[in-house]
Design a protein around this motif. Structure first.
Motif, PDB file in Angstrom:
ATOM      1  N   VAL A 298      -0.191  16.850   6.784  1.00  0.00           N
ATOM      2  CA  VAL A 298      -1.521  16.240   6.714  1.00  0.00           C
ATOM      3  C   VAL A 298      -2.020  16.447   5.287  1.00  0.00           C
ATOM      4  N   PHE A 299      -2.523  15.375   4.675  1.00  0.00           N
ATOM      5  CA  PHE A 299      -2.955  15.473   3.285  1.00  0.00           C
ATOM      6  C   PHE A 299      -4.182  14.595   3.065  1.00  0.00           C
ATOM      7  N   ALA A 300      -4.844  14.827   1.948  1.00  0.00           N
ATOM      8  CA  ALA A 300      -5.975  13.988   1.536  1.00  0.00           C
ATOM      9  C   ALA A 300      -5.472  12.998   0.502  1.00  0.00           C
ATOM     10  N   GLU A 301      -5.899  11.742   0.645  1.00  0.00           N
ATOM     11  CA  GLU A 301      -5.493  10.715  -0.309  1.00  0.00           C
ATOM     12  C   GLU A 301      -6.647   9.740  -0.514  1.00  0.00           C
ATOM     13  N   LYS A 302      -6.542   8.946  -1.540  1.00  0.00           N
ATOM     14  CA  LYS A 302      -7.563   7.941  -1.841  1.00  0.00           C
ATOM     15  C   LYS A 302      -7.559   6.888  -0.747  1.00  0.00           C
ATOM     16  N   ALA A 303      -8.743   6.471  -0.315  1.00  0.00           N
ATOM     17  CA  ALA A 303      -8.849   5.460   0.743  1.00  0.00           C
ATOM     18  C   ALA A 303      -8.386   4.098   0.232  1.00  0.00           C
ATOM     19  N   GLY A 304      -7.878   3.286   1.133  1.00  0.00           N
ATOM     20  CA  GLY A 304      -7.563   1.895   0.824  1.00  0.00           C
ATOM     21  C   GLY A 304      -6.301   1.664   0.037  1.00  0.00           C
ATOM     22  N   LEU A 305      -5.358   2.621   0.038  1.00  0.00           N
ATOM     23  CA  LEU A 305      -4.113   2.437  -0.712  1.00  0.00           C
ATOM     24  C   LEU A 305      -3.233   1.380  -0.049  1.00  0.00           C
ATOM     25  N   SER A 306      -2.548   0.607  -0.860  1.00  0.00           N
ATOM     26  CA  SER A 306      -1.573  -0.341  -0.324  1.00  0.00           C
ATOM     27  C   SER A 306      -0.301   0.425   0.022  1.00  0.00           C
ATOM     28  N   ALA A 307       0.607  -0.225   0.753  1.00  0.00           N
ATOM     29  CA  ALA A 307       1.869   0.419   1.132  1.00  0.00           C
ATOM     30  C   ALA A 307       2.654   0.835  -0.110  1.00  0.00           C
ATOM     31  N   GLU A 308       2.641  -0.030  -1.143  1.00  0.00           N
ATOM     32  CA  GLU A 308       3.366   0.278  -2.366  1.00  0.00           C
ATOM     33  C   GLU A 308       2.748   1.481  -3.086  1.00  0.00           C
ATOM     34  N   GLU A 309       1.399   1.496  -3.141  1.00  0.00           N
ATOM     35  CA  GLU A 309       0.715   2.612  -3.795  1.00  0.00           C
ATOM     36  C   GLU A 309       0.980   3.921  -3.044  1.00  0.00           C
ATOM     37  N   ARG A 310       0.981   3.842  -1.717  1.00  0.00           N
ATOM     38  CA  ARG A 310       1.232   5.036  -0.911  1.00  0.00           C
ATOM     39  C   ARG A 310       2.651   5.552  -1.158  1.00  0.00           C
ATOM     40  N   GLN A 311       3.605   4.601  -1.250  1.00  0.00           N
ATOM     41  CA  GLN A 311       4.997   4.978  -1.518  1.00  0.00           C
ATOM     42  C   GLN A 311       5.100   5.691  -2.864  1.00  0.00           C
ATOM     43  N   GLY A 312       4.308   5.237  -3.823  1.00  0.00           N
ATOM     44  CA  GLY A 312       4.337   5.839  -5.147  1.00  0.00           C
ATOM     45  C   GLY A 312       3.777   7.251  -5.178  1.00  0.00           C
ATOM     46  N   LEU A 313       2.993   7.604  -4.186  1.00  0.00           N
ATOM     47  CA  LEU A 313       2.393   8.938  -4.136  1.00  0.00           C
ATOM     48  C   LEU A 313       3.246   9.953  -3.386  1.00  0.00           C
ATOM     49  N   LEU A 314       4.415   9.521  -2.877  1.00  0.00           N
ATOM     50  CA  LEU A 314       5.226  10.416  -2.044  1.00  0.00           C
ATOM     51  C   LEU A 314       5.616  11.689  -2.778  1.00  0.00           C
ATOM     52  N   ASN A 315       5.820  11.572  -4.094  1.00  0.00           N
ATOM     53  CA  ASN A 315       6.249  12.746  -4.857  1.00  0.00           C
ATOM     54  C   ASN A 315       5.103  13.432  -5.591  1.00  0.00           C
ATOM     55  N   GLY A 316       3.900  13.098  -5.240  1.00  0.00           N
ATOM     56  CA  GLY A 316       2.751  13.728  -5.892  1.00  0.00           C
ATOM     57  C   GLY A 316       1.515  12.867  -5.740  1.00  0.00           C
ATOM     58  N   GLY A 317       0.369  13.400  -6.156  1.00  0.00           N
ATOM     59  CA  GLY A 317      -0.871  12.648  -6.073  1.00  0.00           C
ATOM     60  C   GLY A 317      -1.556  12.764  -4.726  1.00  0.00           C
ATOM     61  N   ARG A 318      -1.028  13.612  -3.885  1.00  0.00           N
ATOM     62  CA  ARG A 318      -1.672  13.867  -2.597  1.00  0.00           C
ATOM     63  C   ARG A 318      -1.947  15.365  -2.502  1.00  0.00           C
ATOM     64  N   ARG A 319      -3.070  15.694  -1.898  1.00  0.00           N
ATOM     65  CA  ARG A 319      -3.434  17.103  -1.731  1.00  0.00           C
ATOM     66  C   ARG A 319      -3.052  17.552  -0.324  1.00  0.00           C
ATOM     67  N   GLY A 320      -2.078  18.438  -0.220  1.00  0.00           N
ATOM     68  CA  GLY A 320      -1.620  18.916   1.082  1.00  0.00           C
ATOM     69  C   GLY A 320      -2.665  19.775   1.760  1.00  0.00           C
ATOM     70  N   LEU A 321      -2.857  19.557   3.042  1.00  0.00           N
ATOM     71  CA  LEU A 321      -3.865  20.298   3.797  1.00  0.00           C
ATOM     72  C   LEU A 321      -3.256  21.142   4.922  1.00  0.00           C
ATOM     73  N   PHE A 322      -2.202  20.620   5.559  1.00  0.00           N
ATOM     74  CA  PHE A 322      -1.626  21.316   6.709  1.00  0.00           C
ATOM     75  C   PHE A 322      -0.201  20.818   6.912  1.00  0.00           C
ATOM     76  N   GLN A 323       0.659  21.684   7.427  1.00  0.00           N
ATOM     77  CA  GLN A 323       2.043  21.287   7.639  1.00  0.00           C
ATOM     78  C   GLN A 323       2.614  21.963   8.880  1.00  0.00           C
ATOM     79  N   VAL A 324       3.333  21.182   9.698  1.00  0.00           N
ATOM     80  CA  VAL A 324       4.111  21.708  10.821  1.00  0.00           C
ATOM     81  C   VAL A 324       5.573  21.552  10.435  1.00  0.00           C
ATOM     82  N   GLU A 325       6.308  22.654  10.441  1.00  0.00           N
ATOM     83  CA  GLU A 325       7.711  22.599  10.029  1.00  0.00           C
ATOM     84  C   GLU A 325       8.547  21.839  11.060  1.00  0.00           C
ATOM     85  N   ILE A 326       9.554  21.145  10.583  1.00  0.00           N
ATOM     86  CA  ILE A 326      10.474  20.422  11.459  1.00  0.00           C
ATOM     87  C   ILE A 326      11.332  21.440  12.226  1.00  0.00           C
TER      88      ILE A 326
END
Length: 663
Positions: A298-326
């Motif tokens: 679960v992370f915080a991100e800018k609202a209204g991102l397109s699919a391409e913009e979201r894909q570009g943030l996969l390696n950064g640009g998102r603030r992690g908030l919570f994680q459940v390990e696989i």
């Protein structure tokens, strides 16, 4: 006390009361406002909450947008200790979310301001999630683990990831070609419904790949050239959890596919669109164990991102908030022997009606094969079938008779026909005349004399028959089985013709091929066999049926099965080695002098057997189910063919083929 004194006290009380009211700091009103806020946020609906500096409707829309990615989850929100400073107040809000298998807890603070006689909430996104800014929303990303294998004896991989190809129309590759024409040609090539597939292709988006069929990579007859000849058609390599063949133990193991809408709805949030899940058999029963649990971020991100913009943030640009390990799934270990299972299926491959072969190891109870033939149409006849066992049940009768002092050498009467309360019973067609009249119990058993066993009805009560059945492991719970099964049913009370019918395995007596193999195996072991199939059932699994549970009665082509009582907790009086030796003697006589002589040539340990032909329905002459059970060293086998005629002539050759090849 005078009136003036009473008046003075009343005035003091009034003054004190007035002072308390006058000194009220508004805490109660602020606390009420805070509780209203917490309750509204927990419901994800703040439309009725009055805000300072924000329209309630706009605040509500923003809240829904912030938490949209967590849908359908809703938080628990509890207020902490309120701090008051004149006309402002601060209140902690303790959040708790259920995210996958994890719990996300955090605390934020909300500010309240008094406006006139009302407390208003100061709108702040950071009251929803710590440090959340205006223009930010939550996002999630999940990753599913690979599904665990189903293993057989010696950890052989029964179900594991095997290469497949997804064949379909890749719409961006169509170019100027007609989508409907390509879809029709591809559907015809792979054997899909052309009209339905054309509709799917038409309805899909312009960038979509629309699968028509998934094929095993090895052994597929459709070539790459045939696919490439169709505009837009494409084969994409993939892998799926599959058994060695499409039919291998399919009814028992179940299948794996993408979860449908009904499965997702019934999962209580465990499944989501795109997840793979088990359908039927062990794949469904142990789905949670095999599937493992998703890793979720679960992370915080800018609202209204397109699919391409979201894909570009996969390696950064998102603030992690919570994680459940696989968490990877755990392989399911079973006792199935892949070679014997395949052999059983090959033997049944040419049988048209519903059929089954169950083989188990008496010494351990390990189920080595549980095959249901092609005529079963996907139903698990081997484990779940409920049928009258016919004369194989004479093994149970014989134990009850032995317990009443009879031996295999005792003389019994075997007339050609016998009348009980107006109903005439007779022996099977072709019964040898030489074995009529006064014969030994061994001879009556070897040639399966119905009338001799029905003649014993006055000395073998229904209760004794039921006890003898449980002594041989029939209609007894199987806590180590780990799979849904019908374990047999023998009524404890029956009168007249019904009791007479039960003496030849009819009436209300019901068995499955599994329970028939258990019965034969108990003779070989000299003690009741308790079958086992799944060796490591996960106690926390969401299995729909508990280990060893009795399956619900199921209708067959022979008519609806009657509702059977629950199996006994344990064997009443376990069969002894001495009793089993006498039964083994009579089962061997079926081969050496009875009508299963064809088994004498099976190599290896001597074979003992019992055939069975069970009448059903109202035809004249009645239709019959064909049974045979056998013991061969440390192997017990039951063969069943629904509406199969005589046990000796129909099921017998199948058994011989299986035992001879099993070695």
């Amino acid at each position: 006390m005078g009136n003036s004194s009473k008046l003075s006290l009343a005035l003091v009380g009034l003054i004190l009361g007035g002072s308390l009211v006058g000194c009220s700091d508004g805490r109660a009103g602020a606390q009420d406002a805070a509780k209203q806020l917490a309750s509204a946020v927990a419901a994800l609906d703040v439309a009725a909450v009055p805000f300072e500096g924000k329209d309630s409707g706009a605040a509500n829309e923003q809240l829904k947008e912030v938490f949209k990615a967590l849908d359908p989850a809703k938080p628990s929100v509890v207020t902490g200790e309120l701090k008051l400073d004149k006309d402002t107040a601060t209140i902690p809000l303790d959040y708790s979310w259920k995210i996958g298998t994890g719990e996300w807890k955090y605390t934020t603070f909300a500010q309240l301001k008094k406006s006139g006689d009302k407390w208003l909430t100061v709108w702040n996104p950071a009251s929803l999630v710590p440090e959340l800014a205006d223009g930010e929303v939550l996002g999630t990303m999940s990753q599913s683990p690979a599904r665990a294998d189903i293993l057989g004896a010696g950890d052989a991989k029964l179900v594991t990831y095997r290469p497949v190809v997804n064949v379909g129309i890749d719409k961006p590759r169509l170019g100027t070609a007609d989508p409907a024409a390509s879809a029709t040609r591809l559907a015809q090539l792979v054997g899909a419904d052309p009209a339905a597939y054309s509709q799917q292709v038409a309805a899909a988006g312009a960038e979509a790949f629309v699968p028509a069929i998934t094929l095993r990579q090895d052994g597929q007859s459709i070539t790459d050239d045939q696919i490439a000849a169709i505009p837009g058609a494409r084969a994409i390599a993939d892998s799926l959890p599959l058994a060695p063949t499409r039919t291998f133990a399919r009814a028992l193991l179940g299948t794996v596919a993408e979860a449908n809408a009904e499965q997702i709805e019934k999962s209580g949030g465990a499944l989501k669109a795109g997840d793979t899940t088990g359908t039927g058999g062990l794949q469904q029963q142990y789905d949670a164990q095999l599937r493992g649990t998703d890793g979720i971020q679960v992370f915080a991100e800018k609202a209204g991102l397109s699919a391409e913009e979201r894909q570009g943030l996969l390696n950064g640009g998102r603030r992690g908030l919570f994680q459940v390990e696989i968490t990877p799934g755990t392989a399911l270990k079973t006792t199935l022997d892949p070679a014997l299972q395949q052999l059983a299926e090959d033997v049944l491959g040419k049988v048209a009606p519903a059929s089954a072969i169950v083989a188990l190891r008496p010494s351990s109870g390990a189920v080595l094969a549980a095959a249901s033939g092609p005529g079963s149409n996907g139903y698990d006849t081997a484990m779940l079938g409920q049928y009258a066992p016919g004369s194989i049940f004479k093994i149970v009768d014989s134990l009850a008779m032995i317990r009443n002092g009879i031996t295999p050498d005792s003389i019994v009467e075997c007339p050609a026909t016998l009348s009980v309360d107006g109903r005439t019973f007779k022996n099977a067609e072709g019964y040898p005349a030489a074995s009529l009249g006064s014969v030994t119990l061994r001879d009556a058993f070897a040639h399966s004399c119905n009338t001799a066993f029905i003649n014993a009805r006055d000395t073998v009560s229904q209760a004794q028959q039921e006890s003898a059945a449980t002594s041989l492991g029939v209609a007894v719970e199987a806590p180590g089985l780990g799979a849904g099964a019908f374990l047999g049913s023998v009524p404890g009370t029956a009168e007249g013709t019904e009791h007479a019918a039960s003496m030849i395995g009819q009436g209300k007596v019901l068995m499955s091929p599994l329970s028939a193999a258990i019965m034969a195996g108990s003779v070989a072991k000299g003690a009741p066999v308790s079958p086992q199939l799944v060796l490591n059932p996960n106690a926390g699994d969401d299995a729909t049926r508990a280990a060893g549970a009795t399956a619900e009665p199921t209708a067959t082509s022979a008519g609806p099965a009657s509702s059977a009582p629950a199996p006994a907790k344990a064997s009443g009086t376990p069969v002894t080695a001495a009793e089993a030796a006498l039964l083994s003697d009579m089962m061997r006589a079926v081969v050496t002098s009875g009508h299963a002589g064809f088994l004498a040539s099976v190599p290896g340990a001597p074979v003992g057997a019992k055939t069975g032909t069970a009448e059903f329905g109202k035809d004249d002459p009645p239709k019959t189910h064909a049974w045979i059970v056998a013991v061969h060293g440390d192997l017990a086998v039951a063969v069943f063919v629904e509406d199969g005629g005589l046990g000796a002539t129909t099921s017998g050759p199948l058994l011989k083929e299986f035992l001879t090849a099993a070695g």
